[in-house]
Design an enzyme around this catalytic site. Structure first.
Site, short mmCIF file in Angstrom:
data_model
loop_
_atom_site.label_atom_id
_atom_site.label_comp_id
_atom_site.label_asym_id
_atom_site.label_seq_id
_atom_site.Cartn_x
_atom_site.Cartn_y
_atom_site.Cartn_z
N CYS A 114 -6.23 2.21 2.01
CA CYS A 114 -5.72 0.84 2.16
C CYS A 114 -5.37 0.47 3.60
O CYS A 114 -5.35 -0.71 3.96
CB CYS A 114 -4.50 0.67 1.29
SG CYS A 114 -4.82 1.22 -0.40
N HIS A 257 -1.00 -5.58 2.54
CA HIS A 257 -1.90 -4.94 1.59
C HIS A 257 -1.51 -5.38 0.18
O HIS A 257 -0.33 -5.34 -0.19
CB HIS A 257 -1.82 -3.42 1.74
CG HIS A 257 -2.54 -2.70 0.65
ND1 HIS A 257 -3.80 -3.05 0.24
CD2 HIS A 257 -2.16 -1.67 -0.15
CE1 HIS A 257 -4.18 -2.27 -0.75
NE2 HIS A 257 -3.19 -1.42 -1.00
N ASN A 287 -5.83 -4.57 -6.56
CA ASN A 287 -5.79 -3.76 -5.33
C ASN A 287 -7.22 -3.34 -4.98
O ASN A 287 -7.82 -2.55 -5.69
CB ASN A 287 -4.90 -2.54 -5.60
CG ASN A 287 -4.77 -1.62 -4.39
OD1 ASN A 287 -5.53 -1.73 -3.43
ND2 ASN A 287 -3.82 -0.71 -4.47
#
Ligand code: UT7
Length: 332
Positions: A114, A257, A287
């Site tokens: 990420c 994020h 995500n």
């Protein structure tokens, strides 16, 4: 050596067409729309087709970014692809993107999860600032559903597939006032086991035992990561802002994020950034790992919210455990 400003001159993103809703997941694992929305903020996510690999997603985003920058493949000497779901262990995913574009470029991957988009932008800046490259193409692409354990309700509801890209180019003027202003990155390897794919690397090659235990899929200790993220975000954000000589009041857009809406909102409160300056799309995409902030940046740019002169604070966290902060002054 005098350094040049590095500015983002083009952005693009791509998400697959297929939508997987929370109601769809209710048919796969023991979960509910209510649990997923209240614990994560996710309502749906995009799923790549079986024949779409990360490089296919990345290539589509890269083409859009190049078009936005008004550049052709011949202008790109370096492609950096941030991914944890490479098409193959090797050759690198960036090589497929290089081939797809037909760019006369060096190409390598940044295997980082990420935090990958911030790490790749940071890397690109060095090549541009020093005069080594006029342009660097950064691509963040992940097909997390290719390593998702669809029998594990604690993870399978979280992830989606997608890609984002940015062209980093040499700008004019004062590097401390234009473009990619400041970065702060840190890795805490002692927490590495909290988010990993246990098998498939040199420490634990995939064998039947690993397959039976689904150790070729992503494993995550969510609550522990949650705590690390909420604790670590303010520190990396403050260090990034201080390096850029800015404060929270100067920030027009906070792009974090997109792992969990609760993390984003808790961090925004601690950073004293009001809700209308938050960029949120986790409800639509879940995500998407390295791609998440690149997609968010493309969205806020394309819908006209992001304007020249605006200051962006990016904050990422993820596998490693790693944290990354970036401060960007958007160009014209
Ligand atoms: O992108 C990389 C970085 N990622 C992160 O930083 C993720 C950070 N962590 C998180 O976002 C959250 O920890 C999760 C969203 C992963 C989990 O939320 P949580 O509030 O921490 O839930 P939990 O894991 O503590 O689970 C609470 C309960 C448990 O039940 P019991 O033991 O209280 O009876 C779980 O079994 O919720 C249960 N549960 C579920 N229930 C319905 C876990 N997953 C589900 C599910 N549906 N999908």
């Amino acid at each position: 050596m005098s350094l040049r400003p590095a500015v983002i001159t083009g952005v693009g993103s791509y998400v697959p067409d297929r939508v997987l809703t929370n109601a769809d997941l209710e048919q796969i694992v023991d979960t509910t729309d209510d649990w997923i929305v209240s614990h994560t903020g996710i309502r749906e996510r995009r799923i790549a087709a079986d024949d779409q690999a990360s490089s296919d997603l990345g290539l589509a985003a890269a083409r859009r970014a190049l078009e936005d920058a008004g550049l052709g493949p011949e202008d790109i000497p370096l492609i950096i692809c941030a991914t944890i779901t490479p098409d193959h262990l090797f050759p690198v995913t960036a090589a497929f993107i290089q081939d797809g574009l037909g760019a006369p470029a060096a190409a390598y991957d940044l295997l980082s999860g990420c935090t990958g988009f911030v790490q790749a932008l940071w890397t690109a800046r060095q090549f541009v600032a020093t005069g080594e490259c006029e342009h660097v193409l950064v691509v963040s692409a992940d097909k997390l559903t290719s390593i998702t354990d669809w029998s594990d309700r604690s993870t399978c509801v979280l992830f989606g597939d997608g890609a984002g890209a940015a062209v980093v180019s040499a700008g004019e003027g004062d590097p401390s006032a234009t473009g990619l202003l400041a970065f702060e990155l840190q890795t805490y390897g002692e927490h590495g086991s909290l988010l990993r794919v246990p098998a498939g690397g040199s420490r634990r090659p995939v064998d039947q035992e690993a397959l039976d235990a689904r150790e070729h899929c992503l494993r995550m200790e969510g609550p522990e990561l949650f705590k690390l993220a909420v604790r670590g975000i303010p520190d990396i954000a403050e260090r990034s802002l201080a390096k850029a000589g800015l404060t929270y009041e100067d920030i027009d857009w906070l792009i974090m994020h997109q792992a969990n809406l609760r993390i984003i909102e808790a961090a925004a409160r601690r950073l004293r950034v009001p809700d209308d300056r938050l960029v949120i799309n986790i409800d639509k995409y879940g995500n998407t790992s390295a791609a998440s902030m690149a997609i968010a940046l493309d969205e806020v740019y394309r819908d006209g919210r992001l304007q020249p002169g605006h200051n962006i604070l990016m904050v990422s966290f993820g596998a490693g455990f790693s944290l990354g902060g970036a401060v960007i002054r958007w160009g014209s």
